[in-house]
Design an enzyme around this catalytic site. Structure first.
Site, mmCIF file in Angstrom:
data_model
loop_
_atom_site.group_PDB
_atom_site.id
_atom_site.type_symbol
_atom_site.label_atom_id
_atom_site.label_comp_id
_atom_site.label_asym_id
_atom_site.label_seq_id
_atom_site.Cartn_x
_atom_site.Cartn_y
_atom_site.Cartn_z
ATOM 1 N N SER A 62 2.816 2.754 2.954
ATOM 2 C CA SER A 62 3.463 1.446 2.894
ATOM 3 C C SER A 62 3.882 0.928 4.271
ATOM 4 C CB SER A 62 4.691 1.499 1.974
ATOM 5 O OG SER A 62 5.686 2.340 2.520
ATOM 6 N N LYS A 104 11.385 1.858 5.617
ATOM 7 C CA LYS A 104 10.963 0.456 5.643
ATOM 8 C C LYS A 104 11.475 -0.202 6.922
ATOM 9 C CE LYS A 104 9.270 0.707 1.448
ATOM 10 N NZ LYS A 104 7.802 0.786 1.249
#
Length: 261
Positions: A62, A104
């Site tokens: 991701s 993230k």
């Protein structure tokens, strides 16, 4: 018969070898100090790293291409209040995933308004953000999401691989509109160490919105470890080098008086 004086060369005992220390005393002392300094730098670097950094494995893609799936990263332990826009952080949030850490990128902080997309780019506080870390040719987001006003004390986070990342956009219907508390942050990623990619690049696209985070002391730590290693081996090499130099040096014969006869 007149007296006669002759001179003979005295043989060297022990076959020309010496059991004493090789090299000058000054050289031996200096080499010892160099080794000691090298050890201090080497061990100090590792000790500093253990206090400041934590290793993590990023299991998914991701954050690709910045961090590929399965990569090992070093993240500096920081307080959530130190986090700024553009930082790649490690955090935990039970609303996102149970019993696991998440990695993230912070794109907005408390008080910011974040939206997507304007000409294919993310906007924060009405400013289009240049994001060179995204996969080449990709847009900031494949689907539009509603404008979000980030509450104070919280963060809005996205993955660099926007198409496959379960990030804040996947939690917009949650009570916090996909935001995460600053207190959930454990560390800020500084470098990808396996496979080696080095220090993360500065997210300069966020500079117009405020000050960016400064890199941690990882570069200094690496120089300490490398420099310490060089000094250790360099200092330890003095003895063998001095021995080889001494062996190559020609020896002068020692005259011995044989007396009159």
């Amino acid at each position: 018969m007149g007296g006669e004086s002759t001179t003979r060369t005295a043989p060297r005992s022990g076959g020309g070898t010496s059991s004493g220390p090789v090299g000058s005393r000054t050289g031996q002392r200096l080499s010892g100090l160099v080794v000691a300094l090298g050890l201090a730098l080497f061990l100090g670097g590792f000790g500093w790293a253990a206090l400041v950094y934590r290793p993590y494995t990023v299991p998914t893609s991701s954050m690709s291409p910045t961090i590929e799936g399965g990569s090992r990263v070093l993240a500096q332990k920081v307080d959530g209040d130190e986090v700024r826009r553009g930082d790649v952080v490690v955090f935990s949030d039970k609303e996102w995933v149970s019993n696991a850490l998440v990695v993230k990128r912070v794109v907005a902080v408390g008080g910011d308004t974040v939206a997507c997309c304007t000409e294919g780019k993310l906007t924060v506080n009405g400013k289009q953000i240049e994001e060179p870390y995204l996969p080449e040719g990709s847009l900031a987001e494949i689907q539009d999401f509603p404008t979000v006003k980030v509450p104070e004390g919280r963060l809005f986070l996205l993955g660099d691989e926007r198409q496959g990342s379960l990030d804040s956009t996947a939690h917009l219907t949650d009570a916090a509109q996909g935001t995460v508390a600053r207190s959930a942050v454990e560390a800020r990623v500084d470098a990808v160490v396996y496979p080696w990619k080095g220090m993360l690049k500065s997210p300069t696209g966020f500079e117009a919105l405020g000050t960016l985070s400064r890199p941690g002391p990882l570069r200094t730590i690496l120089w300490m470890i490398v420099g310490g290693t060089v000094l250790i081996f360099g200092g330890a090499a003095y003895g063998p080098i001095a021995k080889r130099t001494s062996a190559r040096r020609p020896r002068r014969p020692q005259p011995e008086s044989a007396g009159a006869r």
